[in-house]
Enzyme design. Structure first.
Site, mmCIF file in Angstrom:
data_model
loop_
_atom_site.group_PDB
_atom_site.id
_atom_site.type_symbol
_atom_site.label_atom_id
_atom_site.label_comp_id
_atom_site.label_asym_id
_atom_site.label_seq_id
_atom_site.Cartn_x
_atom_site.Cartn_y
_atom_site.Cartn_z
ATOM 1 N N GLU A 25 8.850 2.218 -0.402
ATOM 2 C CA GLU A 25 8.442 1.103 0.075
ATOM 3 C C GLU A 25 7.840 0.240 -0.915
ATOM 4 O O GLU A 25 7.376 0.576 -2.033
ATOM 5 C CB GLU A 25 7.344 0.941 1.147
ATOM 6 C CG GLU A 25 6.039 1.742 0.940
ATOM 7 C CD GLU A 25 5.363 2.309 1.793
ATOM 8 O OE1 GLU A 25 4.800 1.390 2.812
ATOM 9 O OE2 GLU A 25 5.000 3.480 2.173
ATOM 10 N N VAL A 106 6.739 0.982 5.965
ATOM 11 C CA VAL A 106 7.612 1.983 6.510
ATOM 12 C C VAL A 106 8.735 1.688 7.344
ATOM 13 O O VAL A 106 9.853 1.936 6.980
ATOM 14 C CB VAL A 106 6.454 3.076 6.961
ATOM 15 C CG1 VAL A 106 7.598 4.049 7.592
ATOM 16 C CG2 VAL A 106 5.520 3.575 6.072
ATOM 17 N N ASP A 142 6.090 1.879 13.364
ATOM 18 C CA ASP A 142 6.745 2.700 12.629
ATOM 19 C C ASP A 142 7.196 3.831 13.670
ATOM 20 O O ASP A 142 8.299 4.288 13.680
ATOM 21 C CB ASP A 142 5.740 3.580 11.793
ATOM 22 C CG ASP A 142 5.450 2.769 10.379
ATOM 23 O OD1 ASP A 142 5.524 1.474 10.356
ATOM 24 O OD2 ASP A 142 4.562 3.390 9.760
ATOM 25 N N LYS A 159 -1.882 8.320 8.541
ATOM 26 C CA LYS A 159 -3.092 7.824 7.652
ATOM 27 C C LYS A 159 -4.353 8.148 8.731
ATOM 28 O O LYS A 159 -4.363 8.305 9.791
ATOM 29 C CB LYS A 159 -3.221 6.369 7.810
ATOM 30 C CG LYS A 159 -1.957 5.803 6.708
ATOM 31 C CD LYS A 159 -2.129 4.338 6.839
ATOM 32 C CE LYS A 159 -1.148 3.669 5.971
ATOM 33 N NZ LYS A 159 0.413 3.824 6.276
#
Length: 305
Positions: A25, A106, A142, A159
């Site tokens: 990315e 993403v 995502d 995350k």
């Protein structure tokens, strides 16, 4: 469709020769650490992919085209130029129509990668269900895009600022497989463990076969191949969780919402860990890129049999 994509000569040649390619990315460059650190990290990530035997393809939007394989000057432009917007999957049509530029996340990167014929993508951590989503409904696109795009996403889990249990539940409901490479629990980005069990694979050839069979048998979308941060770079999960919970409360009191929440929380974690989270993020970015390169090589070898 071809007129909307611009493949670098290196990526085009690799795909034509059926050699391994890993998509990367560009939002990390445009919205990550300050210049020149962002460019240095992007270069290190590409090197990790190359050292593993694959070709890196960093993706971004320039002059109304999706570029598959930014060159050195273009990576520097994304690093230096301020204000390049972050582009998710829903934004692709609008940003391409406007002429760009755009830094892919993403979700948008895996869309572009699939269009180009790339089957492996690397990122440090995916988006997911945010803490407090039962009130805010804040869930990363995502997760929905994983149900639509056939690709392997190599990562260190989601995350740490997210609700990892709810993210795992969402993925299970959506039918998105999670494989733990040499680990029995879903990695927690900064921390090596989360307490959430995942199926373990110890061999990348086995992992590649599992992915290929998943696509054959279910016509499914994304498969997550997860691996934890290197032990020497990992942070204490309890320390991180306490810092995030405090930051979430602070963000709520300050009225921080939407896309501003994640940067706010990441900055708070950086402050709480006295910068150690930044070093951990770099470690994860490079280790996942290396693993993605190795996995792309294994998948290419499997398809050549």
């Amino acid at each position: 469709m071809e007129d909307l994509l611009r493949l670098s000569d290196e990526v085009a040649a690799a795909l034509a020769d059926h050699r391994p390619v890993v998509a990367l990315e560009s939002s990390l460059i445009a919205h990550g650490p300050p210049y020149p650190m962002n460019v240095e990290i992007a270069t290190a990530i590409e090197k990790a992919v190359r050292d593993a035997g694959a070709v890196p393809a960093t993706i971004g939007i320039i002059d109304g085209r999706i570029v598959i394989g930014l060159d050195e000057a273009e990576v520097a432009r994304f690093g230096e130029q301020r204000g390049i917007p972050k582009v998710s999957a829903r934004d692709l049509g609008r940003v391409v129509a406007s002429g760009g530029p755009g830094a892919t996340t993403v979700a948008s990167t895996i869309v572009a990668a699939e269009l180009a014929g790339i089957r492996v993508f690397s990122t440090a951590g995916i988006g997911g269900v945010h803490r407090g989503a039962e009130e805010s409904f804040d869930i990363s696109p995502d997760l929905l895009q994983f149900t639509r795009t056939r690709i392997t996403v190599v990562c260190a889990g989601a995350k740490s600022i997210l609700d990892l249990n709810r993210t795992a539940e969402y993925l299970e409901t959506a039918g998105v497989p999670i494989l733990g490479y040499r680990c029995d629990e879903l990695p927690a980005f900064y921390a090596r463990t989360s307490g959430i069990p995942v199926p373990r694979v110890d061999d990348l050839t086995e992992a590649a076969r599992a992915v290929d069979l998943h696509w054959q048998l279910t016509n499914g979308g994304t498969v997550l191949l997860t691996a934890p941060i290197n032990e020497e770079d990992a942070l204490d999960g309890a320390e991180i969780d306490a810092a995030i919970e405090a930051a979430v409360a602070e963000a709520k009191q300050a009225g921080v919402t939407g896309n501003a929440v994640s940067p706010f929380l990441m900055k708070a974690v950086g402050t709480a860990t006295k910068g150690r989270s930044g070093a951990a993020t770099r470690s994860v970015l490079i280790s996942t890129a290396a693993l993605a390169g190795e996995f792309a090589v294994a998948m290419t070898a499997l398809r050549a049999e």
